[in-house]
Design an enzyme around this catalytic site. Structure first.
Site, short mmCIF file in Angstrom:
data_model
loop_
_atom_site.label_atom_id
_atom_site.label_comp_id
_atom_site.label_asym_id
_atom_site.label_seq_id
_atom_site.Cartn_x
_atom_site.Cartn_y
_atom_site.Cartn_z
N GLY A 100 2.48 4.13 26.39
CA GLY A 100 1.34 5.07 26.26
C GLY A 100 -0.26 4.72 25.87
O GLY A 100 -0.32 3.27 25.61
N CYS B 280 -1.16 4.26 23.07
CA CYS B 280 -1.06 3.73 21.48
C CYS B 280 -1.07 2.33 21.42
O CYS B 280 -1.94 1.65 20.74
CB CYS B 280 0.25 4.13 20.93
SG CYS B 280 0.88 2.84 19.47
N GLY C 274 -14.11 6.88 16.05
CA GLY C 274 -15.97 7.16 15.75
C GLY C 274 -15.60 6.13 15.29
O GLY C 274 -16.82 4.73 14.96
N LEU D 189 -1.24 11.45 16.67
CA LEU D 189 -0.70 10.44 15.93
C LEU D 189 0.46 10.29 16.76
O LEU D 189 1.38 11.03 16.79
CB LEU D 189 -0.76 10.56 14.99
CG LEU D 189 -1.93 11.21 13.96
CD1 LEU D 189 -2.00 12.28 12.55
CD2 LEU D 189 -2.68 10.08 13.69
N HIS E 133 2.83 -5.77 -10.70
CA HIS E 133 1.83 -5.89 -11.21
C HIS E 133 1.34 -7.95 -10.93
O HIS E 133 2.09 -8.17 -11.11
CB HIS E 133 1.75 -5.70 -12.47
CG HIS E 133 -0.04 -5.98 -13.38
ND1 HIS E 133 -0.95 -5.11 -12.79
CD2 HIS E 133 -0.93 -7.12 -13.69
CE1 HIS E 133 -1.88 -5.29 -12.96
NE2 HIS E 133 -1.98 -6.57 -14.41
#
Lengths: 400, 467
Positions: free
Chosen positions: B41, B43, B182, B315, B440
């Site tokens: 599709g 996507c 855009g 989406l 971390h």
């Protein structure tokens, strides 16, 4: 590690509590969170839970004891573990239970056994747990629609809303604890273990009423108020001695038949049904019975009854006649084998000997008995004997 | 005429359609997937994947060009960029086909049209026709683009599909509308070195995002040399004699003109519902989309609308999850789709990822909330990446610490937002965010810091200390 169980501080002003019921006995295995005993303050009933799994190795307080905050009442230890009792007690007294924390726990309305709201074995989102605690909703029984069936915020809110708007308008929620819990458990136990049979017999009370009227001034001169119930206690005690099969308990493989009558008297109180026991009723005179039962009932109603006054009953009388009840079938108070329900004293038109019609005082006696222990014929004989004593003046006089 | 029977017939092989097909086949249903163009599709072919491939190359180039430790000129071979994009698409669509075949899904290449609630005619690519019938039918035909009021010509005035077919990089490009696509196209073309102007008639870019994120991103775009014109409406595109495009604008100050090489009009979406035979069987349409209820069922029982075509959001991951959950209800209990918990991603540089309520929406709904923030400038990991722009912003309900929304403008924000999605779906709140251990140095530590920030307890950041 052995842990001392102490009386917790449940409120800022709390100084002492009454230990009302032990739910476990010394030597019992306990799981973490299981209720060990119930204590009572002037404000609340509270269940003390086992802080860890193990054995309740020592019980140091009796039911009815009034205990100060921080008092050690028991020890829970691992199986086979040895411990220094004195050291444990010393240690426990040094550590004062933090009041704030406990108080916070109590503010959360909870189900019977403490903080179910926070139970870990129910799958619920952290938010759902917080919300449930705040709204006072138990997560148990909520169907989770979140990931993997986990209870979500919406599920809790749905229950809260149902509670507010559902077909059942719940006006308040009363936690089943303390006396209510004991009643619930004992009634369920009785209902599920003893196959009951009920027999009803109408008794002509005219003679008895007359007898009471005649004796009243005599009794009053001795400073005693004798109720109909007191006379019944005396009469029933006699019948029980004569037909002792009724005055018995099923204990394992044996039936214990008792040679004395400890008469349970059902008393309605603000806190629930309580059955104080009048010991050796068969050996006491009517006036002694009247005095003692008055005292017992008064103590019970005032909440001053001790645990010893509730033990060792062999038979129970429950009278709803004063509430206008004609007939009812009470539930046997285990481990007893039978209970007598007493209906209201009524006046009826009766057909007497020689087809004469007369207005007579009547009352229904309703015997509920455990058929594992007592057969129908014996029960019928017992009721017939009661009727006989109550109806025939000479018999009655002989007994009381 | 040939007729085949299935348990489930799916029309449209985009993320909604193929996820439904794979799920249904995995659950033992006999599935047919009808696709008239390419599997994957919008996507795979015209949306997410080509643009993300281009974005990667564009970003790589701009990083090389702006690096302080390389010398010499880096030259772009735009046709190679486009070739790589094609290869990526081909590999991925081929991958989808393999997955479908492996699951035993029957793929029919052609245009499907409903004849009845359970029956379709398929006009195949080779011109032949056949019939398929299914106990249930899923329509997942996606959306088309409407460039109104412009007309795209594929040369000077481009649709987003046209933009992905360009052979050469234009020297300058104006983009009409600063929605998600855009700003993404703007970022891509600017990265390759094109002069970019973004034209937006509203007061901010990315209207659906949190205001703070919009403003911050606009400033970042400006530093990258993208000109953003707000309160500006593009009214007409006119091709000049010199072969350029003159874009007529209405600004606050009056009419204005700009001259660019090309204009890109991402346009608005409308449901791809032509030729499906909806009216024949009475499937209700609303505002150009198929109307569906909570369980994605159309007005005709047994026919479902999944993905863009139902108009409830555009989406790919929304379509993916709808495809899966739609099928789950055929075979058992299905979770409900909570549209509020669908993350929104904008692939700019840095990226934008968000989920749930914006600060303004929380205010409008009367929520009592508090906001925890962690600026990317304070992130050690971001520093190592040479990044210092952006913010992680989490909105917590005051009472329960529930996460009402999360808004991330940061490198890899589209990855980070899944952490918020996971937390929100499972109702983890501020305490749970604080209780977890984060590796971390990583960017995801920002969640920890933002949660701590609510009480001014962040470790690597002083509240009000500036960035």
């Amino acid at each position: 590690m052995a842990r001392a169980i102490t009386i917790p501080q449940l409120g800022l002003t709390m100084e002492k509590a009454t230990l009302t019921t032990w739910m476990k006995e010394e030597g019992d295995r306990v799981e973490k969170g299981e209720t060990l005993c119930i204590i009572e303050t002037d404000k609340i009933d509270f269940e003390i839970e086992a802080p860890q799994a193990g054995i309740l190795v020592k019980i140091m307080a009796r039911e009815g004891d009034i205990l100060p905050v921080g008092e050690v009442i028991a020890v829970v230890a691992r199986e086979g573990e040895s411990f220094d009792l004195d050291a444990l007690i010393k240690e426990a007294k040094e550590v004062k239970p933090p009041f704030e924390e406990k108080a916070a726990e109590i503010q959360v309305p909870i189900s019977s056994s403490g903080l179910r709201v926070g139970r870990r074995d129910l799958k619920a989102s952290p938010l759902a747990r917080r919300l449930a605690a705040e709204k006072g909703v138990s997560l148990e029984g909520i169907i989770g629609t979140g990931p993997g069936g986990s209870i979500s915020k919406e599920d809790v809110l749905r229950v809260v809303e149902e509670r507010q708007r559902g077909p059942l308008q719940v006006s308040k929620r009363v936690p089943v604890k303390g006396i209510r819990r004991v009643i619930a458990e004992r009634m369920s136990l009785s209902w599920h273990t003893s196959p009951r049979v009920t027999q009803v017999m109408e008794v002509d009370m005219t003679e008895l009423v007359r007898f009471r009227e005649e004796s009243r001034s005599d009794w009053e001169s001795k400073g005693v108020r004798v109720s109909l119930n007191d006379i019944l206690i005396k009469v029933v005690s006699r019948a029980l001695i004569e037909i002792p099969e009724i005055n018995s308990s099923l204990k394992g493989d044996e039936i214990e038949v008792y040679g004395n009558v400890n008469m349970g008297i059902a008393v309605a109180t603000d806190r629930g049904l309580i059955v104080p026991v009048l010991r050796n009723a068969d050996k006491k005179s009517l006036l002694e019975i009247a005095e003692e039962s008055n005292l017992l009932i008064q103590k019970t109603r005032e909440g001053k009854i001790g645990p010893d006054d509730l033990k060792f009953g062999t038979f129970t009388i429950t009278n709803l006649g004063t509430y206008g009840i004609d007939l009812f079938t009470p539930i046997i108070n285990p481990p007893e084998s039978a209970i007598l329900g007493v209906g209201k004293l009524d006046r009826k038109v009766k057909v007497m000997e020689g087809d004469q019609i007369a207005i007579r005082s009547t009352m229904n006696l309703c015997l509920v008995f455990d058929h594992r222990v007592i057969d129908g014929a014996i029960a019928a004989r017992f009721l017939s004997r009661l009727k006989e004593i109550l109806e025939i003046r000479d018999q009655l006089k002989e007994v009381v | 005429m040939e007729e085949k029977r299935f348990d489930l017939v799916i029309v449209g092989g985009g993320p909604g359609g193929y996820s439904a097909a794979i799920r249904a086949a995995a659950k033992g249903l006999k599935v047919c997937l009808v696709e008239r163009e390419n599997l994957g599709g919008t996507c795979l072919n015209w949306g997410c994947f080509p643009t993300k491939t281009l974005l990667h190359d564009s970003r790589f180039l701009s990083e090389l060009r702006s690096s302080g430790f390389l010398e010499g000129e880096v030259k772009l071979k735009f046709e190679k960029v486009m070739e790589r994009k094609e290869r990526v698409i081909q590999n991925l669509t081929h991958g989808i086909e393999t997955l479908l075949i492996h699951r035993g899904v029957t793929i029919i290449e052609g245009q499907g049209m409903l004849l009845g609630p359970k029956r379709l005619a398929v006009k195949k690519r080779d011109g032949s026709e056949m019939m398929v019938s299914g106990e249930r039918v899923i329509l997942s035909t996606g959306a088309l683009l409407d460039p109104y009021p412009f007309k795209t010509d594929g040369e000077k005035v481009l649709s987003s599909r046209d933009a992905l077919r360009l052979k050469e990089l234009p020297a300058s490009l104006a983009i009409v509308g600063c929605g998600r696509r855009g700003v993404e196209f703007g970022t891509i073309f600017r990265g390759f070195g094109c002069e970019v102007v973004l034209v937006e008639k509203e007061d901010r870019i990315l209207q659906q995002e949190d205001v703070e994120i919009s403003h911050r991103l606009r400033r970042i775009l400006a530093t990258k040399g993208i000109k953003v014109m707000l309160h500006t409406e593009a009214v007409e595109a006119e091709v000049s004699d010199g072969g350029k495009v003159i874009l007529h604008l209405n600004t606050k100050k009056g009419s204005e003109k700009i001259e660019v090489n090309k204009v890109l009009v991402p346009g608005r979406r409308f449901g791809n519902i032509e030729d499906l035979g909806l009216d024949k069987i009475g499937i209700a349409v609303e505002g150009g989309f198929i109307r569906v209820d909570e369980s994605l069922e159309t007005s005709v029982s047994g026919v479902y609308g999944v993905g863009d075509v139902n108009g409830k959001g555009f989406l790919a991951h929304k379509a993916l999850v709808e495809g899966i959950l739609c099928v789950d209800q055929f075979t058992g209990r299905s979770m409900k789709i909570d549209l509020r918990l669908i993350p929104r991603c904008t692939y700019t540089d840095p990226e934008v990822g968000s989920i749930g309520l914006t600060e303004k929406e929380a205010e409008e709904r009367g929520e009592e909330f508090e906001v925890g923030k962690f600026p990317i400038a304070a992130s050690g990991r971001a520093a190592t990446l040479g990044e210092d722009q952006g913010i992680v912003k989490i909105i917590f309900s005051k009472r329960y610490g529930e996460i009402l929304g999360a808004h991330i403008l940061a490198p890899q924000a589209t990855e980070l937002i899944s952490l918020a999605s996971l937390a929100m779906r499972n109702e983890l709140g501020i305490e749970e965010l604080k209780a977890a251990v984060y590796a971390h140095p990583t960017l995801s530590e920002a969640f920890f810091e933002a949660a701590l920030d609510v009480r001014g307890e962040a470790i690597h950041f002083i509240k009000g200390g500036g960035e």
